[in-house]
Design a protein around this motif. Sequence first.
Motif, short mmCIF file in Angstrom:
data_model
loop_
_atom_site.label_atom_id
_atom_site.label_comp_id
_atom_site.label_asym_id
_atom_site.label_seq_id
_atom_site.Cartn_x
_atom_site.Cartn_y
_atom_site.Cartn_z
N GLY A 65 -27.06 51.16 5.47
CA GLY A 65 -26.88 51.09 6.65
C GLY A 65 -27.78 51.28 7.84
O GLY A 65 -27.67 51.36 8.82
N GLY A 66 -29.34 51.10 7.50
CA GLY A 66 -30.36 51.21 8.47
C GLY A 66 -30.21 52.53 9.33
O GLY A 66 -30.11 53.44 8.94
N TRP A 67 -30.31 52.13 10.67
CA TRP A 67 -30.37 53.09 11.39
C TRP A 67 -28.79 53.67 11.90
O TRP A 67 -28.55 54.60 12.78
CB TRP A 67 -31.01 52.92 12.94
CG TRP A 67 -30.50 51.55 13.40
CD1 TRP A 67 -31.17 50.47 13.24
CD2 TRP A 67 -29.40 51.10 14.06
NE1 TRP A 67 -30.74 49.23 13.67
CE2 TRP A 67 -29.41 49.62 14.12
CE3 TRP A 67 -28.19 51.52 14.68
CZ2 TRP A 67 -28.58 48.85 14.86
CZ3 TRP A 67 -27.13 50.98 15.06
CH2 TRP A 67 -27.33 49.59 15.23
N GLN A 68 -27.81 53.04 11.32
CA GLN A 68 -26.56 53.55 11.31
C GLN A 68 -26.28 54.91 11.09
O GLN A 68 -26.82 55.44 9.89
CB GLN A 68 -25.44 52.49 10.74
CG GLN A 68 -25.57 51.06 11.15
CD GLN A 68 -24.62 50.81 12.27
OE1 GLN A 68 -24.21 51.58 12.98
NE2 GLN A 68 -24.38 49.48 12.43
N ALA A 90 -20.69 61.96 17.05
CA ALA A 90 -22.01 62.58 17.05
C ALA A 90 -21.88 63.66 18.53
O ALA A 90 -22.63 64.42 18.83
CB ALA A 90 -23.23 61.54 16.96
N GLY A 91 -20.93 62.88 19.59
CA GLY A 91 -20.93 63.74 20.81
C GLY A 91 -22.22 63.38 21.75
O GLY A 91 -22.42 64.14 22.41
N VAL A 92 -22.85 62.26 21.50
CA VAL A 92 -23.78 61.96 22.38
C VAL A 92 -23.82 60.55 22.67
O VAL A 92 -23.06 59.71 21.75
CB VAL A 92 -25.21 62.34 21.78
CG1 VAL A 92 -25.46 63.84 21.79
CG2 VAL A 92 -25.54 61.74 20.37
N LEU A 118 -31.96 58.01 20.02
CA LEU A 118 -32.85 58.65 19.30
C LEU A 118 -32.42 59.30 18.18
O LEU A 118 -33.12 59.44 17.32
CB LEU A 118 -33.28 60.01 20.34
CG LEU A 118 -34.24 59.33 21.51
CD1 LEU A 118 -34.65 60.48 22.41
CD2 LEU A 118 -35.54 58.65 20.89
N LEU A 119 -31.14 59.65 18.04
CA LEU A 119 -30.43 60.17 16.84
C LEU A 119 -30.28 58.97 15.90
O LEU A 119 -30.80 59.35 14.60
CB LEU A 119 -28.92 60.46 17.19
CG LEU A 119 -28.08 61.48 16.07
CD1 LEU A 119 -29.01 62.91 16.04
CD2 LEU A 119 -26.76 61.48 16.53
N LEU A 156 -35.21 57.28 9.96
CA LEU A 156 -36.43 58.16 9.34
C LEU A 156 -36.09 59.01 8.38
O LEU A 156 -36.89 58.85 7.38
CB LEU A 156 -37.25 58.73 10.49
CG LEU A 156 -37.73 57.85 11.66
CD1 LEU A 156 -38.46 59.05 12.51
CD2 LEU A 156 -38.88 57.04 11.08
N ILE A 157 -35.05 59.59 8.38
CA ILE A 157 -34.56 60.48 7.32
C ILE A 157 -34.13 59.46 6.01
O ILE A 157 -34.49 59.89 4.87
CB ILE A 157 -33.26 61.19 7.66
CG1 ILE A 157 -33.64 62.45 8.74
CG2 ILE A 157 -32.84 61.92 6.37
CD1 ILE A 157 -32.40 63.16 9.19
N LYS A 158 -33.52 58.28 6.21
CA LYS A 158 -33.14 57.66 5.05
C LYS A 158 -34.54 57.10 4.40
O LYS A 158 -34.78 57.18 3.07
CB LYS A 158 -32.20 56.49 5.48
CG LYS A 158 -31.08 56.73 5.73
CD LYS A 158 -30.25 55.78 6.33
CE LYS A 158 -28.72 56.09 6.75
NZ LYS A 158 -28.07 54.96 7.70
N THR A 159 -35.52 56.67 5.05
CA THR A 159 -36.81 55.86 4.83
C THR A 159 -37.59 57.25 4.12
O THR A 159 -37.99 56.97 3.11
CB THR A 159 -37.47 55.52 5.81
OG1 THR A 159 -36.61 54.54 6.67
CG2 THR A 159 -38.60 54.65 5.43
N GLY A 160 -37.62 58.14 4.61
CA GLY A 160 -38.09 59.42 3.86
C GLY A 160 -37.75 59.91 2.78
O GLY A 160 -38.39 60.36 1.88
N PHE A 161 -36.54 59.74 2.64
CA PHE A 161 -35.87 60.21 1.47
C PHE A 161 -36.27 58.97 0.20
O PHE A 161 -36.76 59.49 -0.98
CB PHE A 161 -34.19 59.93 1.40
CG PHE A 161 -33.58 60.15 -0.07
CD1 PHE A 161 -33.44 61.46 -0.65
CD2 PHE A 161 -32.96 59.17 -0.75
CE1 PHE A 161 -33.25 61.45 -1.90
CE2 PHE A 161 -32.70 59.46 -1.89
CZ PHE A 161 -32.60 60.22 -2.31
#
Lengths: 164, 344
Positions: free
Chosen positions: B264-267, B275-277, B284-285, B291-296
Amino acid sequence: METLVGIVAAATALIGAIAAVTHRNAVVGVLFLVLNLVSLAVFYVLLSAPFIAALQVILYAGAIMVLFLFIIMLLDLRREEERESGLLQKVLSVIGGGVFFLLLWGAATGGAAPAAAELPEHFGSVESIAVALFTTYLIPFETISVLLLVAMVGAVLLTRKGGR
Amino acid sequence: MTFAAVLETLIKIGVVFFVALTAVAYLTLAERKISGWIQDRIGPNRVGPWGLLQPLADGIKFMMKEEVVPSYAHRPIYMAAPALLLISALSALAIIPFGDRLSLGGYEVRLAIADVNIGILFFLAMSSVGVYGIVLAGWSSNNKYAMLGGLRASAQMISYELGLGLSLIGVLMVSGSLRLSQIVEQQGSFSSWNVWSQPLGFLIFMVSAFAETNRLPFDLAEAETELVAGYHTEYSAIKFSMFYMAEYVNMITASALMATLFFGGWQLPFPAEAAGVEGNHLALLQILCFLIKTGFFLFVFIWVRWTLPRFRYDQLMHLGWKVLLPLALLNLIWVGIGVAWGWF
Protein backbone atom coordinates in the motif's frame (compact mmCIF):
# COMPACT_ATOMS: atom_id res chain seq x y z
CA MET A 1 13.98 22.92 -23.80
CA GLU A 2 12.94 19.97 -25.96
CA THR A 3 15.03 21.24 -28.86
CA LEU A 4 18.06 21.46 -26.61
CA VAL A 5 17.55 17.92 -25.30
CA GLY A 6 17.06 16.74 -28.87
CA ILE A 7 20.30 18.33 -30.08
CA VAL A 8 22.30 16.86 -27.19
CA ALA A 9 20.78 13.42 -27.77
CA ALA A 10 21.49 13.64 -31.51
CA ALA A 11 25.09 14.59 -30.84
CA THR A 12 25.67 11.73 -28.38
CA ALA A 13 23.91 9.30 -30.72
CA LEU A 14 26.23 10.33 -33.57
CA ILE A 15 29.35 10.22 -31.43
CA GLY A 16 28.32 6.81 -30.09
CA ALA A 17 27.65 5.43 -33.56
CA ILE A 18 30.89 6.73 -35.08
CA ALA A 19 33.03 5.62 -32.15
CA ALA A 20 31.34 2.20 -32.07
CA VAL A 21 32.57 1.59 -35.61
CA THR A 22 35.99 3.21 -35.41
CA HIS A 23 37.28 2.31 -31.95
CA ARG A 24 39.99 -0.35 -31.98
CA ASN A 25 39.00 -1.90 -28.66
CA ALA A 26 35.88 -4.04 -29.10
CA VAL A 27 34.70 -3.60 -25.51
CA VAL A 28 34.82 0.18 -25.78
CA GLY A 29 33.06 -0.12 -29.13
CA VAL A 30 30.19 -2.01 -27.52
CA LEU A 31 29.92 0.66 -24.84
CA PHE A 32 29.66 3.39 -27.47
CA LEU A 33 26.93 1.38 -29.18
CA VAL A 34 25.10 1.30 -25.83
CA LEU A 35 25.48 5.09 -25.62
CA ASN A 36 23.96 5.32 -29.09
CA LEU A 37 21.00 3.11 -28.13
CA VAL A 38 20.33 5.09 -24.96
CA SER A 39 20.40 8.37 -26.92
CA LEU A 40 17.83 6.90 -29.29
CA ALA A 41 15.65 6.15 -26.26
CA VAL A 42 15.74 9.89 -25.47
CA PHE A 43 14.35 10.52 -28.96
CA TYR A 44 11.47 8.15 -28.30
CA VAL A 45 10.64 10.10 -25.15
CA LEU A 46 10.69 13.36 -27.14
CA LEU A 47 8.38 11.75 -29.72
CA SER A 48 5.84 11.01 -26.92
CA ALA A 49 6.52 7.28 -26.91
CA PRO A 50 7.89 6.69 -23.40
CA PHE A 51 6.91 3.01 -23.45
CA ILE A 52 9.05 2.33 -26.51
CA ALA A 53 11.87 4.30 -24.88
CA ALA A 54 11.73 2.11 -21.76
CA LEU A 55 11.71 -1.05 -23.87
CA GLN A 56 14.65 0.28 -25.90
CA VAL A 57 16.71 0.65 -22.73
CA ILE A 58 15.57 -2.61 -21.11
CA LEU A 59 15.86 -4.83 -24.18
CA TYR A 60 18.52 -3.35 -26.45
CA ALA A 61 20.77 -1.38 -24.11
CA GLY A 62 20.15 -3.74 -21.20
CA ALA A 63 19.64 -7.35 -22.19
CA ILE A 64 21.04 -7.72 -25.70
CA MET A 65 24.14 -5.54 -25.39
CA VAL A 66 25.11 -7.14 -22.07
CA LEU A 67 25.22 -10.48 -23.87
CA PHE A 68 27.35 -8.91 -26.64
CA LEU A 69 29.68 -7.56 -23.98
CA PHE A 70 29.89 -10.99 -22.35
CA ILE A 71 30.93 -12.69 -25.56
CA ILE A 72 33.51 -10.04 -26.43
CA MET A 73 34.97 -10.05 -22.93
CA LEU A 74 35.18 -13.84 -22.81
CA LEU A 75 36.68 -14.19 -26.30
CA ASP A 76 39.34 -11.62 -25.43
CA LEU A 77 39.54 -10.09 -28.90
CA ARG A 78 42.87 -8.37 -28.43
CA ARG A 79 44.50 -10.07 -31.40
CA GLU A 80 41.68 -8.95 -33.64
CA GLU A 81 42.78 -5.36 -33.16
CA GLU A 82 45.85 -5.76 -35.34
CA ARG A 83 44.21 -7.72 -38.12
CA GLU A 84 44.27 -5.92 -41.45
CA SER A 85 41.26 -6.18 -43.73
CA GLY A 86 41.81 -7.22 -47.35
CA LEU A 87 41.48 -4.94 -50.37
CA LEU A 88 38.26 -6.60 -51.58
CA GLN A 89 36.70 -6.07 -48.18
CA LYS A 90 37.62 -2.38 -48.24
CA VAL A 91 36.22 -1.83 -51.74
CA LEU A 92 32.99 -3.67 -50.91
CA SER A 93 32.49 -1.74 -47.68
CA VAL A 94 32.97 1.59 -49.48
CA ILE A 95 30.39 0.59 -52.11
CA GLY A 96 27.95 -0.67 -49.48
CA GLY A 97 28.35 2.45 -47.34
CA GLY A 98 27.97 4.70 -50.38
CA VAL A 99 24.73 3.04 -51.49
CA PHE A 100 23.33 3.25 -47.98
CA PHE A 101 24.30 6.93 -47.75
CA LEU A 102 22.57 7.66 -51.08
CA LEU A 103 19.44 5.89 -49.87
CA LEU A 104 19.43 7.95 -46.67
CA TRP A 105 20.08 11.13 -48.64
CA GLY A 106 17.16 10.35 -50.95
CA ALA A 107 14.87 9.64 -47.99
CA ALA A 108 15.90 12.83 -46.20
CA THR A 109 15.55 15.20 -49.16
CA GLY A 110 12.84 13.55 -51.25
CA GLY A 111 9.29 14.59 -50.37
CA ALA A 112 8.28 17.29 -47.95
CA ALA A 113 8.13 16.52 -44.25
CA PRO A 114 4.55 15.87 -43.13
CA ALA A 115 2.97 18.67 -41.15
CA ALA A 116 2.97 18.16 -37.39
CA ALA A 117 -0.38 16.59 -36.56
CA GLU A 118 -2.24 16.80 -33.27
CA LEU A 119 -1.54 13.62 -31.31
CA PRO A 120 -4.55 11.49 -30.41
CA GLU A 121 -5.25 11.22 -26.69
CA HIS A 122 -3.15 8.64 -24.79
CA PHE A 123 -0.78 8.41 -27.78
CA GLY A 124 2.19 6.19 -27.00
CA SER A 125 0.95 5.25 -23.55
CA VAL A 126 1.12 1.66 -22.35
CA GLU A 127 -2.68 1.40 -22.39
CA SER A 128 -3.09 2.44 -26.03
CA ILE A 129 -0.29 0.13 -27.16
CA ALA A 130 -1.80 -2.76 -25.22
CA VAL A 131 -5.24 -2.14 -26.73
CA ALA A 132 -3.79 -1.99 -30.23
CA LEU A 133 -1.77 -5.19 -29.70
CA PHE A 134 -4.70 -7.18 -28.37
CA THR A 135 -7.38 -5.98 -30.79
CA THR A 136 -6.19 -4.64 -34.17
CA TYR A 137 -2.91 -6.52 -34.31
CA LEU A 138 -3.85 -9.60 -32.32
CA ILE A 139 -2.98 -12.21 -34.96
CA PRO A 140 0.42 -10.73 -36.01
CA PHE A 141 1.27 -10.27 -32.32
CA GLU A 142 0.49 -13.87 -31.43
CA THR A 143 2.26 -15.14 -34.54
CA ILE A 144 5.43 -13.30 -33.58
CA SER A 145 5.17 -14.71 -30.04
CA VAL A 146 5.00 -18.25 -31.41
CA LEU A 147 7.89 -17.52 -33.76
CA LEU A 148 10.05 -16.27 -30.89
CA LEU A 149 9.12 -19.28 -28.80
CA VAL A 150 10.15 -21.65 -31.58
CA ALA A 151 13.46 -19.81 -32.00
CA MET A 152 14.07 -20.01 -28.26
CA VAL A 153 13.31 -23.73 -28.04
CA GLY A 154 15.57 -24.26 -31.03
CA ALA A 155 18.41 -22.36 -29.39
CA VAL A 156 18.08 -24.34 -26.17
CA LEU A 157 18.05 -27.61 -28.10
CA LEU A 158 21.17 -26.66 -30.07
CA THR A 159 23.19 -25.81 -26.97
CA ARG A 160 22.34 -29.05 -25.18
CA LYS A 161 25.26 -31.36 -24.64
CA GLY A 162 24.94 -34.67 -26.43
CA GLY A 163 22.04 -33.41 -28.50
CA ARG A 164 21.61 -34.58 -32.05
CA MET B 1 7.42 23.15 -18.27
CA THR B 2 7.01 26.25 -16.19
CA PHE B 3 9.73 27.67 -14.00
CA ALA B 4 7.81 26.68 -10.85
CA ALA B 5 7.56 23.07 -12.02
CA VAL B 6 11.29 22.90 -12.76
CA LEU B 7 12.10 24.41 -9.38
CA GLU B 8 9.72 22.02 -7.62
CA THR B 9 11.35 19.02 -9.30
CA LEU B 10 14.85 20.26 -8.48
CA ILE B 11 13.93 20.70 -4.82
CA LYS B 12 12.37 17.25 -4.68
CA ILE B 13 15.47 15.72 -6.27
CA GLY B 14 17.64 17.49 -3.72
CA VAL B 15 15.52 16.33 -0.78
CA VAL B 16 15.29 12.73 -1.96
CA PHE B 17 19.03 12.50 -2.65
CA PHE B 18 19.88 14.03 0.70
CA VAL B 19 17.56 11.65 2.56
CA ALA B 20 18.71 8.63 0.55
CA LEU B 21 22.42 9.32 0.99
CA THR B 22 22.03 10.02 4.71
CA ALA B 23 20.04 6.82 5.00
CA VAL B 24 22.85 4.98 3.20
CA ALA B 25 25.38 6.30 5.71
CA TYR B 26 23.27 5.22 8.66
CA LEU B 27 22.36 1.90 7.07
CA THR B 28 26.01 0.94 7.22
CA LEU B 29 25.90 1.64 10.95
CA ALA B 30 22.57 -0.19 11.29
CA GLU B 31 24.04 -3.15 9.43
CA ARG B 32 26.92 -3.40 11.88
CA LYS B 33 24.77 -2.76 14.94
CA ILE B 34 22.16 -5.34 13.95
CA SER B 35 24.79 -7.88 12.97
CA GLY B 36 26.37 -7.33 16.38
CA TRP B 37 23.02 -7.84 18.03
CA ILE B 38 22.29 -11.01 16.03
CA GLN B 39 25.72 -12.44 16.82
CA ASP B 40 25.53 -11.39 20.48
CA ARG B 41 28.25 -8.76 20.16
CA ILE B 42 28.13 -5.03 20.89
CA GLY B 43 28.98 -3.59 17.48
CA PRO B 44 30.63 -0.20 16.87
CA ASN B 45 30.40 1.96 20.01
CA ARG B 46 33.62 4.02 20.06
CA VAL B 47 32.78 6.97 17.80
CA GLY B 48 30.11 9.07 19.47
CA PRO B 49 27.28 7.72 21.65
CA TRP B 50 26.18 4.25 20.36
CA GLY B 51 28.65 4.75 17.52
CA LEU B 52 26.37 7.34 15.95
CA LEU B 53 29.26 9.25 14.41
CA GLN B 54 30.78 6.11 12.90
CA PRO B 55 29.36 6.79 9.35
CA LEU B 56 30.99 10.23 9.43
CA ALA B 57 34.34 8.74 10.42
CA ASP B 58 33.99 6.10 7.70
CA GLY B 59 33.19 8.76 5.13
CA ILE B 60 36.25 10.80 6.02
CA LYS B 61 38.39 7.69 5.94
CA PHE B 62 37.14 6.74 2.47
CA MET B 63 38.03 10.19 1.17
CA MET B 64 41.48 10.36 2.75
CA LYS B 65 42.70 6.88 1.78
CA GLU B 66 45.21 6.46 -0.97
CA GLU B 67 43.69 5.45 -4.26
CA VAL B 68 45.40 2.57 -6.00
CA VAL B 69 44.77 1.95 -9.68
CA PRO B 70 46.13 -1.33 -11.08
CA SER B 71 48.71 -0.56 -13.77
CA TYR B 72 47.09 -2.86 -16.35
CA ALA B 73 43.57 -1.61 -15.72
CA HIS B 74 41.64 -0.04 -18.59
CA ARG B 75 41.72 3.39 -16.98
CA PRO B 76 38.70 5.26 -18.45
CA ILE B 77 36.34 2.34 -17.94
CA TYR B 78 37.83 1.57 -14.53
CA MET B 79 37.02 5.16 -13.50
CA ALA B 80 33.55 5.22 -15.04
CA ALA B 81 32.22 1.88 -13.74
CA PRO B 82 31.45 2.85 -10.12
CA ALA B 83 29.88 6.12 -11.25
CA LEU B 84 27.66 4.30 -13.73
CA LEU B 85 26.49 1.93 -11.02
CA LEU B 86 25.76 4.69 -8.50
CA ILE B 87 24.01 6.94 -11.03
CA SER B 88 21.68 4.19 -12.20
CA ALA B 89 20.94 3.22 -8.59
CA LEU B 90 20.09 6.80 -7.62
CA SER B 91 18.03 7.41 -10.76
CA ALA B 92 15.74 4.52 -9.94
CA LEU B 93 14.66 6.38 -6.79
CA ALA B 94 13.00 9.03 -8.97
CA ILE B 95 9.80 7.08 -9.62
CA ILE B 96 8.94 6.20 -6.04
CA PRO B 97 5.92 8.02 -4.59
CA PHE B 98 6.73 8.69 -0.94
CA GLY B 99 3.48 10.46 -0.12
CA ASP B 100 0.28 11.78 -1.62
CA ARG B 101 0.43 15.57 -1.96
CA LEU B 102 1.48 18.45 0.21
CA SER B 103 0.01 21.93 -0.14
CA LEU B 104 2.45 24.74 0.58
CA GLY B 105 0.63 28.08 0.64
CA GLY B 106 -1.90 27.03 -1.98
CA TYR B 107 0.73 25.31 -4.16
CA GLU B 108 0.16 21.58 -4.56
CA VAL B 109 3.26 19.41 -4.46
CA ARG B 110 3.01 15.81 -5.62
CA LEU B 111 5.31 13.74 -3.44
CA ALA B 112 7.26 11.84 -6.08
CA ILE B 113 10.06 13.17 -8.27
CA ALA B 114 8.67 11.80 -11.52
CA ASP B 115 5.27 10.15 -11.52
CA VAL B 116 5.70 8.86 -15.05
CA ASN B 117 3.38 6.78 -17.17
CA ILE B 118 5.95 3.97 -17.54
CA GLY B 119 6.78 3.98 -13.80
CA ILE B 120 7.90 0.51 -12.98
CA LEU B 121 9.54 -0.04 -16.38
CA PHE B 122 11.87 2.82 -15.54
CA PHE B 123 13.06 0.89 -12.51
CA LEU B 124 13.70 -2.20 -14.66
CA ALA B 125 15.55 -0.08 -17.22
CA MET B 126 17.79 1.45 -14.56
CA SER B 127 18.56 -1.91 -13.01
CA SER B 128 19.52 -3.32 -16.40
CA VAL B 129 21.83 -0.34 -16.97
CA GLY B 130 23.33 -0.94 -13.51
CA VAL B 131 24.53 -4.35 -14.68
CA TYR B 132 27.06 -2.55 -16.90
CA GLY B 133 28.66 -0.90 -13.89
CA ILE B 134 29.37 -4.29 -12.37
CA VAL B 135 30.49 -6.10 -15.54
CA LEU B 136 32.78 -3.23 -16.53
CA ALA B 137 34.25 -2.92 -13.05
CA GLY B 138 35.11 -6.60 -13.23
CA TRP B 139 36.53 -6.44 -16.73
CA SER B 140 38.50 -3.21 -16.49
CA SER B 141 40.31 -4.18 -13.27
CA ASN B 142 42.22 -6.84 -15.22
CA ASN B 143 42.04 -9.25 -12.32
CA LYS B 144 40.67 -12.78 -12.51
CA TYR B 145 38.70 -12.53 -9.28
CA ALA B 146 37.13 -9.26 -10.36
CA MET B 147 36.32 -10.70 -13.77
CA LEU B 148 34.67 -13.79 -12.29
CA GLY B 149 32.74 -11.63 -9.84
CA GLY B 150 31.53 -9.36 -12.62
CA LEU B 151 30.42 -12.29 -14.76
CA ARG B 152 28.65 -13.95 -11.86
CA ALA B 153 26.89 -10.75 -10.87
CA SER B 154 25.60 -10.04 -14.33
CA ALA B 155 24.47 -13.62 -14.99
CA GLN B 156 22.67 -13.56 -11.66
CA MET B 157 21.03 -10.19 -12.28
CA ILE B 158 19.87 -11.14 -15.77
CA SER B 159 18.43 -14.43 -14.49
CA TYR B 160 16.55 -12.90 -11.59
CA GLU B 161 15.21 -9.99 -13.64
CA LEU B 162 12.84 -12.54 -15.17
CA GLY B 163 11.31 -13.56 -11.87
CA LEU B 164 11.19 -9.93 -10.80
CA GLY B 165 9.46 -8.83 -14.00
CA LEU B 166 6.93 -11.65 -13.96
CA SER B 167 6.01 -11.05 -10.32
CA LEU B 168 5.41 -7.39 -11.20
CA ILE B 169 2.93 -8.33 -13.92
CA GLY B 170 0.54 -9.67 -11.26
CA VAL B 171 0.46 -6.24 -9.61
CA LEU B 172 -0.01 -4.53 -12.96
CA MET B 173 -2.95 -6.80 -13.82
CA VAL B 174 -4.76 -5.81 -10.63
CA SER B 175 -4.07 -2.08 -10.86
CA GLY B 176 -4.23 -1.78 -14.65
CA SER B 177 -1.43 0.76 -14.68
CA LEU B 178 2.34 1.01 -14.63
CA ARG B 179 2.13 4.35 -12.85
CA LEU B 180 3.23 3.83 -9.25
CA SER B 181 0.90 6.49 -7.79
CA GLN B 182 -2.06 4.68 -9.35
CA ILE B 183 -0.84 1.35 -7.99
CA VAL B 184 -0.76 2.92 -4.52
CA GLU B 185 -4.17 4.54 -4.86
CA GLN B 186 -5.72 1.23 -5.87
CA GLN B 187 -4.55 -0.24 -2.53
CA GLY B 188 -6.61 2.29 -0.58
CA SER B 189 -7.85 0.07 2.22
CA PHE B 190 -5.91 -2.37 4.35
CA SER B 191 -7.71 -5.38 2.86
CA SER B 192 -6.88 -4.35 -0.71
CA TRP B 193 -3.10 -4.43 -0.23
CA ASN B 194 -1.64 -6.55 -2.99
CA VAL B 195 0.22 -8.77 -0.57
CA TRP B 196 -3.07 -10.36 0.59
CA SER B 197 -4.26 -11.23 -2.90
CA GLN B 198 -0.87 -12.38 -4.22
CA PRO B 199 1.43 -13.46 -1.38
CA LEU B 200 3.31 -15.71 -3.79
CA GLY B 201 4.00 -12.76 -6.06
CA PHE B 202 5.39 -10.80 -3.13
CA LEU B 203 7.63 -13.67 -2.09
CA ILE B 204 9.03 -14.00 -5.62
CA PHE B 205 9.56 -10.26 -5.82
CA MET B 206 11.38 -10.22 -2.50
CA VAL B 207 13.69 -13.13 -3.33
CA SER B 208 14.46 -11.66 -6.74
CA ALA B 209 15.11 -8.25 -5.18
CA PHE B 210 17.67 -9.84 -2.85
CA ALA B 211 19.39 -11.36 -5.87
CA GLU B 212 19.21 -8.11 -7.85
CA THR B 213 20.91 -6.18 -5.08
CA ASN B 214 23.62 -8.87 -4.74
CA ARG B 215 22.89 -9.28 -1.05
CA LEU B 216 23.36 -12.43 0.96
CA PRO B 217 22.23 -15.20 0.48
CA PHE B 218 22.88 -14.23 -3.15
CA ASP B 219 26.17 -12.35 -2.83
CA LEU B 220 27.95 -14.75 -5.15
CA ALA B 221 29.48 -11.79 -6.97
CA GLU B 222 31.60 -10.76 -4.02
CA ALA B 223 31.77 -14.05 -2.13
CA GLU B 224 34.82 -13.23 -0.03
CA THR B 225 35.72 -16.83 0.70
CA GLU B 226 36.05 -17.58 -3.01
CA LEU B 227 36.66 -14.33 -4.88
CA VAL B 228 38.43 -11.99 -2.41
CA ALA B 229 35.85 -9.23 -2.98
CA GLY B 230 34.54 -10.02 -6.45
CA TYR B 231 34.10 -7.21 -8.91
CA HIS B 232 35.38 -4.50 -6.57
CA THR B 233 38.54 -6.32 -5.49
CA GLU B 234 40.83 -3.75 -7.13
CA TYR B 235 38.95 -0.65 -6.02
CA SER B 236 40.02 1.49 -3.12
CA ALA B 237 39.15 4.74 -1.33
CA ILE B 238 36.17 6.72 -2.61
CA LYS B 239 35.52 4.44 -5.59
CA PHE B 240 35.15 1.46 -3.30
CA SER B 241 32.69 3.45 -1.22
CA MET B 242 30.70 4.24 -4.37
CA PHE B 243 30.11 0.52 -4.90
CA TYR B 244 29.04 0.29 -1.30
CA MET B 245 26.71 3.27 -1.63
CA ALA B 246 25.17 1.84 -4.81
CA GLU B 247 24.44 -1.43 -3.02
CA TYR B 248 22.66 0.37 -0.19
CA VAL B 249 20.76 2.71 -2.53
CA ASN B 250 19.58 -0.37 -4.42
CA MET B 251 18.44 -1.85 -1.12
CA ILE B 252 16.46 1.31 -0.38
CA THR B 253 14.85 1.26 -3.82
CA ALA B 254 13.97 -2.41 -3.51
CA SER B 255 12.48 -1.92 -0.03
CA ALA B 256 10.51 1.12 -1.14
CA LEU B 257 9.18 -0.85 -4.11
CA MET B 258 8.14 -3.75 -1.90
CA ALA B 259 6.24 -1.29 0.29
CA THR B 260 4.74 0.50 -2.71
CA LEU B 261 3.73 -2.46 -4.82
CA PHE B 262 2.54 -4.90 -2.19
CA PHE B 263 1.98 -3.04 1.08
CA GLY B 264 0.00 0.00 0.00
CA GLY B 265 2.89 2.46 -0.29
CA TRP B 266 2.09 5.59 1.69
CA GLN B 267 -1.46 4.43 2.50
CA LEU B 268 -2.22 4.15 6.20
CA PRO B 269 -3.19 0.66 7.42
CA PHE B 270 -6.49 2.12 8.69
CA PRO B 271 -8.99 4.53 7.06
CA ALA B 272 -7.55 8.05 6.81
CA GLU B 273 -10.53 9.52 8.73
CA ALA B 274 -9.67 7.36 11.76
CA ALA B 275 -6.31 9.12 12.07
CA GLY B 276 -8.12 12.27 13.15
CA VAL B 277 -5.92 14.58 11.06
CA GLU B 278 -6.29 16.08 7.62
CA GLY B 279 -4.51 18.24 5.09
CA ASN B 280 -0.77 18.51 5.49
CA HIS B 281 -0.74 16.63 8.78
CA LEU B 282 -2.30 13.65 7.05
CA ALA B 283 0.28 13.92 4.27
CA LEU B 284 3.11 13.93 6.81
CA LEU B 285 1.55 10.93 8.56
CA GLN B 286 1.45 9.13 5.22
CA ILE B 287 5.11 9.92 4.55
CA LEU B 288 5.93 8.53 8.01
CA CYS B 289 3.91 5.42 7.22
CA PHE B 290 5.86 4.96 3.97
CA LEU B 291 9.18 5.41 5.78
CA ILE B 292 8.22 2.85 8.43
CA LYS B 293 7.27 0.27 5.80
CA THR B 294 10.47 0.89 3.85
CA GLY B 295 12.51 0.78 7.05
CA PHE B 296 11.00 -2.54 7.97
CA PHE B 297 12.06 -4.10 4.68
CA LEU B 298 15.54 -2.63 5.06
CA PHE B 299 15.70 -4.35 8.42
CA VAL B 300 14.64 -7.62 6.76
CA PHE B 301 17.50 -7.19 4.25
CA ILE B 302 20.02 -6.91 7.07
CA TRP B 303 18.35 -9.60 9.17
CA VAL B 304 18.51 -12.13 6.32
CA ARG B 305 22.13 -11.28 5.55
CA TRP B 306 23.27 -12.18 9.05
CA THR B 307 21.08 -15.27 9.34
CA LEU B 308 21.37 -17.26 6.12
CA PRO B 309 24.47 -18.83 4.55
CA ARG B 310 25.40 -18.26 0.91
CA PHE B 311 24.02 -20.35 -1.95
CA ARG B 312 26.25 -22.34 -4.23
CA TYR B 313 26.31 -21.01 -7.79
CA ASP B 314 24.40 -23.92 -9.34
CA GLN B 315 21.80 -23.70 -6.56
CA LEU B 316 21.38 -20.02 -7.33
CA MET B 317 20.73 -20.65 -11.02
CA HIS B 318 18.48 -23.60 -10.22
CA LEU B 319 16.39 -21.46 -7.88
CA GLY B 320 16.10 -18.64 -10.37
CA TRP B 321 15.21 -20.59 -13.50
CA LYS B 322 13.54 -23.75 -12.27
CA VAL B 323 11.76 -22.60 -9.12
CA LEU B 324 11.03 -18.87 -9.22
CA LEU B 325 10.15 -18.70 -12.92
CA PRO B 326 7.47 -21.46 -12.84
CA LEU B 327 6.15 -20.10 -9.54
CA ALA B 328 5.88 -16.63 -11.07
CA LEU B 329 3.88 -18.09 -13.97
CA LEU B 330 1.64 -19.87 -11.46
CA ASN B 331 1.11 -16.56 -9.66
CA LEU B 332 0.16 -14.97 -12.98
CA ILE B 333 -2.47 -17.63 -13.62
CA TRP B 334 -3.83 -17.16 -10.11
CA VAL B 335 -4.06 -13.39 -10.49
CA GLY B 336 -5.61 -13.81 -13.94
CA ILE B 337 -8.35 -16.02 -12.52
CA GLY B 338 -8.86 -13.60 -9.66
CA VAL B 339 -9.19 -10.62 -11.99
CA ALA B 340 -11.50 -12.48 -14.38
CA TRP B 341 -13.83 -13.52 -11.56
CA GLY B 342 -13.59 -10.10 -9.97
CA TRP B 343 -12.19 -11.28 -6.62
CA PHE B 344 -9.70 -8.47 -6.44
